[in-house]
Structure formats: structure tokens, C-alpha cells
Design an enzyme around this catalytic site. Structure first.
Site, PDB file in Angstrom:
ATOM      1  N   LYS A   1      10.750   6.346  -3.594  1.00 18.37           N
ATOM      2  CA  LYS A   1       9.864   7.228  -4.385  1.00 18.37           C
ATOM      3  C   LYS A   1      10.506   8.604  -4.538  1.00 18.37           C
ATOM      4  CE  LYS A   1       5.334   5.589  -2.738  1.00 18.37           C
ATOM      5  NZ  LYS A   1       4.155   6.017  -2.005  1.00 18.37           N
TER       6      LYS A   1
ATOM      7  N   HIS B   1       5.983 -28.975  -8.681  1.00 21.16           N
ATOM      8  CA  HIS B   1       6.939 -29.311  -9.732  1.00 21.16           C
ATOM      9  C   HIS B   1       7.985 -28.217  -9.894  1.00 21.16           C
ATOM     10  CE1 HIS B   1       4.666 -32.849 -11.029  1.00 21.16           C
ATOM     11  NE2 HIS B   1       3.626 -32.142 -10.602  1.00 21.16           N
TER      12      HIS B   1
ATOM     13  N   GLY C   1      -3.881   1.345   2.350  1.00 21.86           N
ATOM     14  CA  GLY C   1      -4.011   0.845   0.975  1.00 21.86           C
ATOM     15  C   GLY C   1      -4.155  -0.662   0.917  1.00 21.86           C
ATOM     16  N   ARG C   2      -3.326  -1.369   1.677  1.00 24.00           N
ATOM     17  CA  ARG C   2      -3.347  -2.842   1.613  1.00 24.00           C
ATOM     18  C   ARG C   2      -4.524  -3.441   2.365  1.00 24.00           C
ATOM     19  NH1 ARG C   2       0.628  -0.486   4.327  1.00 24.00           N
ATOM     20  NH2 ARG C   2       0.989  -0.943   6.519  1.00 24.00           N
TER      21      ARG C   2
ATOM     22  N   GLU D   1       3.114   6.186 -10.557  1.00 21.50           N
ATOM     23  CA  GLU D   1       2.750   5.148 -11.532  1.00 21.50           C
ATOM     24  C   GLU D   1       1.307   5.318 -11.996  1.00 21.50           C
ATOM     25  OE1 GLU D   1       4.212   4.708  -8.664  1.00 21.50           O
ATOM     26  OE2 GLU D   1       5.782   3.173  -8.768  1.00 21.50           O
TER      27      GLU D   1
ATOM     28  N   GLU E   1       4.424  -5.273   3.820  1.00 19.31           N
ATOM     29  CA  GLU E   1       4.347  -3.823   3.998  1.00 19.31           C
ATOM     30  C   GLU E   1       3.871  -3.518   5.428  1.00 19.31           C
ATOM     31  OE1 GLU E   1       3.571  -0.830   0.569  1.00 19.31           O
ATOM     32  OE2 GLU E   1       1.679  -0.926   1.631  1.00 19.31           O
TER      33      GLU E   1
ATOM     34  N   LYS F   1      -5.541   5.933  -3.497  1.00 13.04           N
ATOM     35  CA  LYS F   1      -5.938   6.545  -2.232  1.00 13.04           C
ATOM     36  C   LYS F   1      -5.495   8.007  -2.196  1.00 13.04           C
ATOM     37  CE  LYS F   1      -5.159   6.203   2.712  1.00 13.04           C
ATOM     38  NZ  LYS F   1      -4.652   5.425   3.839  1.00 13.04           N
TER      39      LYS F   1
HETATM   40  O1  F6P Z   1       3.999   2.865  -2.073  1.00 12.92           O
HETATM   41  C1  F6P Z   1       3.212   2.127  -1.209  1.00 12.92           C
HETATM   42  C2  F6P Z   1       1.786   2.567  -1.262  1.00 12.92           C
HETATM   43  O2  F6P Z   1       1.611   3.723  -0.543  1.00 12.92           O
HETATM   44  C3  F6P Z   1       0.886   1.454  -0.767  1.00 12.92           C
HETATM   45  O3  F6P Z   1       0.761   1.434   0.589  1.00 12.92           O
HETATM   46  C4  F6P Z   1      -0.367   1.747  -1.495  1.00 12.92           C
HETATM   47  O4  F6P Z   1      -1.221   0.649  -1.498  1.00 12.92           O
HETATM   48  C5  F6P Z   1       0.177   2.086  -2.853  1.00 12.92           C
HETATM   49  O5  F6P Z   1       1.357   2.796  -2.588  1.00 12.92           O
HETATM   50  C6  F6P Z   1      -0.721   2.884  -3.748  1.00 12.92           C
HETATM   51  O6  F6P Z   1      -1.059   4.103  -3.178  1.00 12.92           O
HETATM   52  P1  F6P Z   1      -2.270   4.952  -3.731  1.00 12.92           P
HETATM   53  O7  F6P Z   1      -3.497   4.142  -3.585  1.00 12.92           O
HETATM   54  O8  F6P Z   1      -2.280   6.196  -2.889  1.00 12.92           O
HETATM   55  O9  F6P Z   1      -1.994   5.274  -5.173  1.00 12.92           O
END
Ligand code: F6P
Length: 576
Positions: A539, A406, A289-290, A223, A375, A217
Site C-alpha cells: 500500500k 471437471h 476487517g475479515r 480503493e 490474512e 473500517k
Molecule cells: O489491506 C487489508 C485490509 O486492511 C483488510 O484487513 C481489510 O479488510 C481491508 O483492507 C479493507 O479495509 P477497510 O475496511 O479499512 O477499508
């Protein structure tokens, strides 16, 4: 309009009465079912294709009446309406919350004429449908082989690079809808910054037939950008090694153009990475995002299952959105489930919530729900900044049945904690395998193994609800000394959700159901379920710690003593 100061639900008469009931509450599912032959039908509800049985909940008419009053007091329905109309209910980010617009049909879905749905000066429906068309056109090109890699070969593997909402949704839906995936196309998902993830996901791939989708987003997530750079490096190295491209800027640029696309709200950053904005699919800051799996973030899945199935998926969401909007609270399934969770969390002391899909294809659903629920509702302040007045959030966890049986069901059945559990199953399996041997347990020759699977689904909720008394244990001839260990207390609450089959529409319905459960709980608690400030500090500190890990003595010296000694140990172990 929503109130800028949320109601303190704990100050209401309904809350106080519920607290009074909870103080002396002695659930009695056996007695309740014995006394009321219609309990199952009274508490079984329909939401689109989902049949939802709440009768094995710790619920009485009196409790339900008070919970519904709580929903009225907090104006759950009014706030939902405000949300879908584009009010800025995400107050800490001053944003509209419009994931419901992502799946609204072109004609406005009965809500508003499309031409009138303008929020913050933007024609929401027009933008959503234009982007969808762009994603569909692209997906069709990949699926048909019209889109080819740099050496002219068709794409066989789509690697989605993203994390959080830019990963958990697509991977969950891809897994859930595996039977709908076009032969010859597979998706993989890289999320972790642990380089083992991208290494393992790309090791056996042919770069000539691989397409990367960088899904972020913000296009600023450490990452994702790190993995995107590693993927680009991998592509150039592998294509270079086989002679598919020359060691030239032009060839490298061309390779990225053919093997990388992006999904983001930040198209300028996409371009800076080297991805042609023509090959980028946008979305908007009014989608969290979620809550974004049904936006262009799902492009990998659209490629895999095709636009028609994707349309059905979106229609599933919309059916539940409409159920949430137009069904009276008394029969409104997401509201009822959200209220029940409030009852368990705030009055009966439940600290976690199990979600147990009896559908192997839903094996990533609990992980998906962890982000959606935790979240969203893991907050300590309300939307006006004041402290919360009750516990918030639920700890979601789970595994598919019967594997969980199990592993951890022991604790649910006989442990000391109250763990409400949602059991989810479908009537028709994707693969109706039969056991023809005739020597299986209760299976008749030729019987569908799915029946056996479902027998477990029914048996578990029955065992949890009704348990087994000491007298029943004794009646089996059990030695007195082990009777206590074999007693099941019962009164363990479950919700059973049954759908006809795991179709794209049903998967969309399930996701929307939980989105609105989260919404209901967040509204009762007075919190902003759409921000996520709690992920920021870690972060920031990771960026601050990075130079220390890289050996910068000043950066190391500035750490607290624990972090300093841990990093020093790490560097020593690395031989640095
Ligand atoms: O760190 C949390 C977050 O902001 C989530 O809410 C989001 O889904 C995820 O990181 C990834 O963010 P992006 O889509 O901006 O890379």
C-alpha cells in the site's frame, strides 16, 4: 490470562511424537474402515446444525490423542476464553478481539450478564445492540420504500463499495442467501480500484433508485475512497444530465444525503467525505476487517434479506461460538478441524487446502475464506515477535462442486500433492427441481436433481478416500499398459460438512466454524491471527509509485531499475 510468550508447540512431547509418527506414516483408510465398523460414527460430530464427518481424515486414535494434547499444551480453550472476555490478544495492535460480541444476544448469551461486559471502559453489548437497531431501522426504511432517493423514488439497487473484509463478507453472504433477498431489491459490490469494476456495476443503473454504501473500517483505503468518489461523480453527472438535480452545491449535497450512507469506525472521515453522520453506522477497532461481516459492514445484506433473517444469521454464529466455548476438546468441531489442519500442514507436508462447496449459492465462500485464513495466519513471527518455529498458514482455494470436478479434481485424485479438502453440502435445496424425463443417467422420473448433485458429493469423498487398486482396474478388463494411469491411490483426506439447508443460520454457523478453526491453528502456531501488517508495504509503495506513473521524472528516477523500466514501458504504451 494468555501468556505473553507463546508456547513453542514444536518443543512439546506431543509434537515430537507426532513428528515420529509422521516419519513412517502410511495412511490406510480402507484398512482403518475395515478394521473398525464404528469409525464413521466415532469421527462424526455435531456442531449446531452442522454434521461434520472426519472419518475420511488421515486420523487414528493415537494421532487424535496427541493433537488434543497439543491443544491442551497451547491452551486453546483458555485463549479462546481470554478472547471472548476482551483481553488484548491482538498484541501487535494492542487490541481486544471481540467479533464474538457482534452476535451475542442481548441477554449476554449465557456468557456474562450484559451489564457486566465492559471492555476498555466500553459497554460492548450496549454499543453492539444500539448499532444493530440503527441498521435494522434503516434497512426497514429502504425495504419498505420509506427511504427514497432525491426524486422521491424508492431504492432498487444497493451498491456496496468496500474491499477485503468490507467486501468479501457481504458479497459472499448476499450470494449465499439469494433466495432470501426481497423482490425489487438487488445488491452489487464494487471493490477493485480497476475502474472497469465500478463502470460495469453502475453502467445500467438508474441513479434515482441507487443507494451507495461506502464500507470501510478505516475510511482511509485507497480503493474504497477512490471508488466512492467515482460513484459520487457518477451520481451527480447522471442526476444532472436528466435534470433531476441542478448544478448547485445544495442539490449535490442533498443528492449525497439521499444516495450515500457509510459504515466505518472513523465517523469524522465519513463526515469529511460529505456523508451525514446520521447516515453512518459505526463499528469498533476490536473487530478485524475479515471478522466484520456480522457487524454493520453487512448493512447491504440486511437491506436485502431483512432484519429477521439477519437475526437468524447472527444466532447461527452464536451457536458455534457457544459450541467452541463449552464443548470438550474431544468433540469440539472447530478445534478438531484446526488440529487436523495442523497435522496435515506441519507433519504431512500439505501446502494447500481445498474448500469445495456443493452448493452453488456458496460460490464466493472459498474467496471469503482466503482472506479469513490467509490474512489471519500467514505470519512468520509469533505474537512476541520471535520467529515462528514451524510452517504457518494454509493456502485456501476452491470452487463449487461439481464445477471443480471437471477442472482441478484430477490433481487432487491422482497428483503428487496432499490436498486436504472440505466438502460442504446441504440436504434441502432452495429450488427442488425435478428431472421428469426419465432418460437421465441414474435419475428416476420425478427425482430431485439435488439427489444427483449429492451423489457426486458422496462419490468424490469416497473415491478420494478409498481409491481404486490396480487389481480393481484390471478386473474391469483394462489393458495392462494403461492400468497405472487408471489407478487411484486413495488416502486423500476429506472432511464432509452437511447441513439441513442453506439458511441464514447455517451460513452464520459455517463462517463462525472457520473463524474458530483459524483461531485454533493460530494458537498452536503462537501467532497473532488478528493483525495484517503484511498488506502495508505494498500500500505504501503504491502511493510512492503513483507520482512516477503520473510522469514525475524525479519520482521515476528514484525507482529501482526494473520498476523504472516497467513504468517507462507503460507510459510509452499509453503514448505519454
Ligand atoms: O489491506 C487489508 C485490509 O486492511 C483488510 O484487513 C481489510 O479488510 C481491508 O483492507 C479493507 O479495509 P477497510 O475496511 O479499512 O477499508
Amino acid at each position: 490470562m494468555t501468556e505473553s510468550v507463546p508456547l513453542d508447540s514444536t518443543s512439546t512431547a506431543a509434537w515430537k511424537q507426532l513428528a515420529g509418527i509422521a516419519e513412517h506414516f502410511e495412511p490406510d483408510l480402507r484398512g482403518w474402515f475395515d478394521a473398525d465398523a464404528s469409525r464413521a460414527s466415532t469421527y462424526t460430530f455435531q456442531a449446531a446444525d452442522l454434521t461434520v464427518d472426519l472419518s475420511k481424515s488421515l486420523l487414528t486414535e493415537e494421532i487424535l490423542t496427541l493433537l488434543l494434547q497439543l491443544a491442551r499444551d497451547a491452551d486453546v480453550a483458555g485463549r479462546y476464553q481470554a478472547m471472548i472476555e476482551g483481553e488484548h490478544i491482538n498484541v501487535t495492535e494492542d487490541r481486544a478481539v471481540l467479533h464474538t460480541a457482534l452476535r451475542r444476544p442481548k441477554d449476554g448469551g449465557g456468557l456474562v450478564p450484559p451489564s457486566e461486559f465492559v471492555v476498555d471502559g466500553e459497554d460492548i453489548d450496549a454499543q453492539v445492540h444500539a448499532t444493530l437497531e440503527k441498521v435494522y431501522t434503516f434497512a426497514d426504511k429502504v425495504r419498505s420504500g420509506e427511504w427514497v432517493g432525491v426524486t422521491g423514488k424508492r431504492i432498487e439497487t444497493v451498491v456496496n463499495i468496500g474491499i477485503g473484509g468490507s467486501d468479501l463478507g457481504p458479497v459472499m453472504v448476499y450470494e449465499a442467501l439469494k433466495p432470501y433477498v426481497q423482490a425489487g431489491i438487488q445488491c452489487r459490490f464494487v471493490s477493485n480500484i480497476d475502474p472497469s469494476d465500478i463502470y460495469e456495476k453502475t453502467a445500467d443503473l438508474d441513479p434515482e433508485t441507487t443507494l451507495f454504501i461506502v464500507a470501510s473500517k478505516t475510511f482511509g483505503t485507497l480503493e474504497t475512497l477512490t471508488n466512492a468518489r467515482l460513484a459520487r461523480q457518477w451520481l451527480w453527472e447522471r442526476l444532472g444530465a436528466s435534470g433531476a438535480i441542478a448544478d448547485s452545491e445544495d442539490d449535490r449535497t442533498n443528492a449525497v444525503a439521499k444516495h450515500f450512507v457509510a459504515v466505518s469506525t472513523a465517523l469524522d472521515k465519513v463526515a469529511a467525505f460529505g456523508i451525514d453522520p446520521q447516515n453512518a453506522f459505526g463499528f469498533w477497532d476490536w473487530v478485524g476487517g475479515r471478522y466484520s461481516v456480522d457487524s454493520a459492514i453487512g448493512t447491504s445484506v440486511v437491506i436485502a434479506i431483512g432484519p429477521d433473517n439477519w437475526r437468524e444469521f447472527l444466532a447461527g454464529f452464536h451457536a458455534i461460538d457457544e459450541h467452541m466455548r463449552s464443548t470438550p476438546l474431544e468433540r469440539n468441531v472447530p478445534v478438531l478441524m484446526g488440529l487436523l489442519n495442523v497435522w496435515y500442514t506441519n507433519f504431512l507436508g500439505a501446502q494447500s487446502h481445498a474448500v469445495l462447496p456443493y452448493a452453488q449459492y456458496l460460490h464466493r465462500f472459498p474467496a471469503y475464506l482466503q482472506q479469513l485464513t490467509m490474512e489471519s495466519n500467514g505470519k512468520s513471527v509469533r505474537w512476541d515477535g520471535s520467529p515462528v518455529t514451524s510452517d504457518t498458514g494454509e493456502i485456501f482455494w476452491g470452487e463449487p462442486g461439481t464445477n471443480g470436478q471437471h477442472a482441478f479434481y484430477q490433481l487432487i485424485h491422482q497428483g503428487t500433492r496432499l490436498i486436504p479438502a472440505d466438502f460442504i453440502a446441504v440436504a434441502s435445496p432452495a429450488h427442488p427441481l425435478k428431472d421428469n424425463s426419465g432418460d437421465g443417467h441414474a435419475v428416476k422420473p420425478g427425482q430431485d436433481v439435488h439427489d444427483l448433485f449429492m451423489a457426486n458429493f458422496f462419490a468424490q469423498t469416497k473415491a478420494l478416500a478409498f481409491g481404486k487398486t490396480a487389481d480393481e482396474v484390471r478386473a474391469e478388463g483394462t489393458a495392462e499398459s494403461v492400468v497405472p494411469a487408471r489407478v487411484f491411490a486413495g488416502n486423500k483426506p476429506t472432511t464432509s460438512i452437511l447441513a439441513p439447508a442453506l439458511t441464514p443460520g447455517v451460513v452464520g454457523q459455517l463462517i463462525a466454524l472457520y473463524e474458530h478453526i483459524v483461531f485454533t491453528e493460530g494458537t498452536i502456531w503462537g501467532i497473532d491471527s488478528f493483525d495484517q501488517w503484511g498488506v502495508e508495504l505494498g500500500k505504501q509503495l503504491a502511493l510512492q509509485v503513483t507520482p512516477a506513473v503520473a510522469g514525475d521524472p524525479d519520482a521515476l528516477a528514484s525507482q529501482d531499475s526494473s520498476t523504472k523500466s516497467l513504468i517507462a514501458k507503460y507510459l510509452a504504451l499509453r503514448g505519454a
